[in-house]
Design a protein around this motif. Structure first.
Motif, short mmCIF file in Angstrom:
data_model
loop_
_atom_site.label_atom_id
_atom_site.label_comp_id
_atom_site.label_asym_id
_atom_site.label_seq_id
_atom_site.Cartn_x
_atom_site.Cartn_y
_atom_site.Cartn_z
N ALA A 1 54.94 59.06 33.07
CA ALA A 1 56.28 58.79 33.56
C ALA A 1 56.20 58.27 34.98
O ALA A 1 55.38 58.75 35.78
CB ALA A 1 57.13 60.06 33.52
N PHE A 2 57.05 57.29 35.29
CA PHE A 2 57.06 56.67 36.61
C PHE A 2 58.44 56.81 37.25
O PHE A 2 59.45 56.51 36.63
CB PHE A 2 56.74 55.16 36.50
CG PHE A 2 55.34 54.87 36.04
CD1 PHE A 2 54.34 54.57 36.95
CD2 PHE A 2 55.02 54.89 34.69
CE1 PHE A 2 53.05 54.29 36.53
CE2 PHE A 2 53.73 54.62 34.26
CZ PHE A 2 52.74 54.32 35.19
N ARG B 1 63.82 48.06 36.04
CA ARG B 1 63.64 47.45 34.71
C ARG B 1 62.65 46.29 34.77
O ARG B 1 61.88 46.08 33.83
CB ARG B 1 64.99 47.02 34.16
CG ARG B 1 65.85 48.22 33.78
CD ARG B 1 67.26 47.84 33.42
NE ARG B 1 68.02 49.04 33.08
CZ ARG B 1 69.17 49.02 32.43
NH1 ARG B 1 69.72 47.88 32.08
NH2 ARG B 1 69.78 50.15 32.15
N LYS B 2 62.67 45.55 35.86
CA LYS B 2 61.71 44.46 36.05
C LYS B 2 60.28 45.03 36.14
O LYS B 2 59.35 44.51 35.55
CB LYS B 2 62.05 43.66 37.31
CG LYS B 2 61.20 42.44 37.53
CD LYS B 2 61.68 41.67 38.75
CE LYS B 2 60.88 40.40 38.94
NZ LYS B 2 61.35 39.66 40.14
N PHE B 3 60.15 46.14 36.90
CA PHE B 3 58.87 46.84 36.99
C PHE B 3 58.40 47.27 35.60
O PHE B 3 57.24 47.10 35.23
CB PHE B 3 59.02 48.06 37.93
CG PHE B 3 57.87 49.01 37.91
CD1 PHE B 3 56.66 48.69 38.51
CD2 PHE B 3 57.98 50.25 37.30
CE1 PHE B 3 55.59 49.58 38.50
CE2 PHE B 3 56.93 51.14 37.28
CZ PHE B 3 55.72 50.80 37.89
N ALA B 4 59.33 47.80 34.80
CA ALA B 4 59.00 48.24 33.44
C ALA B 4 58.51 47.08 32.58
O ALA B 4 57.51 47.20 31.86
CB ALA B 4 60.22 48.90 32.78
N THR C 1 53.93 50.66 25.01
CA THR C 1 55.37 50.80 24.79
C THR C 1 56.03 51.45 26.00
O THR C 1 55.51 52.43 26.55
CB THR C 1 55.64 51.65 23.53
OG1 THR C 1 55.01 51.02 22.43
CG2 THR C 1 57.13 51.77 23.25
N ILE C 2 57.18 50.90 26.38
CA ILE C 2 57.95 51.39 27.53
C ILE C 2 59.28 51.94 27.04
O ILE C 2 59.88 51.39 26.13
CB ILE C 2 58.26 50.22 28.50
CG1 ILE C 2 57.01 49.53 28.99
CG2 ILE C 2 59.15 50.67 29.65
CD1 ILE C 2 56.29 50.23 30.10
N GLU C 3 59.72 53.00 27.68
CA GLU C 3 61.06 53.52 27.42
C GLU C 3 61.71 53.82 28.76
O GLU C 3 61.10 54.48 29.62
CB GLU C 3 60.97 54.78 26.56
CG GLU C 3 62.29 55.21 25.99
CD GLU C 3 62.13 56.34 24.96
OE1 GLU C 3 62.91 57.30 25.05
OE2 GLU C 3 61.23 56.25 24.10
N MET C 4 62.94 53.34 28.95
CA MET C 4 63.69 53.65 30.16
C MET C 4 64.40 54.99 29.95
O MET C 4 64.91 55.26 28.87
CB MET C 4 64.73 52.55 30.46
CG MET C 4 64.14 51.17 30.71
SD MET C 4 63.00 51.05 32.11
CE MET C 4 64.09 51.34 33.51
#
Length: 140
Positions: A10-11, A80-83, A93-96
């Protein structure tokens, strides 16, 4: 929901530093990991890649700093751009994850635990990342 994900990073995105935490969705465990330095929101991508090689996450969670009314802030657009960059560089896979008040909550917990309040001297971004991860685990 990613029920197959086991190891999760997590970031907690920031323009000067990015907190990172690791967890295991199967065991329900979390721990703060590190705080990456960033320059205007850009981390050292080699450090990020090395972290992901070391921990081999199945999923990356990125805190989504929405406005209190749920609208997308300029800062949320940057997160979101970083993601998207993370996903593009690493293919993971990314999840916000809605992170409204996570930094506030962590700072309150740290203050209650005797933190001096100097977050430049003693940052809590890794703890904020862990809180994002705990919130995500609770919702699984």
């Amino acid at each position: 929901m990613h029920s197959s994900a086991q190891r999760v990073l997590a970031f907690d995105y920031g323009t000067r530093q990015i907190g990172v935490a690791v967890g295991n969705s199967g065991l329900g465990t979390t721990q703060p990991l590190t705080i990456l330095k960033a320059r205007d929101g850009q981390p050292n991508w080699a450090e990020v890649t090395a972290l992901c090689k070391e921990w081999e996450p199945d999923l990356l969670l990125i805190g989504d700093p929405l406005n209190m009314d749920g609208t997308v802030s300029e800062f949320a657009q940057r997160a979101r751009k970083f993601a998207r960059r993370l996903e593009g560089r690493l293919g993971i896979t990314i999840e916000m994850v809605d992170e409204r008040l996570s930094s506030f909550e962590v700072k309150q917990q740290q203050k209650d635990a005797g933190h001096s309040g100097d977050y430049h001297e003693s940052p809590v971004d890794d703890l904020a990342a862990e809180l994002i991860l705990k919130d995500w685990l609770r919702k699984q």
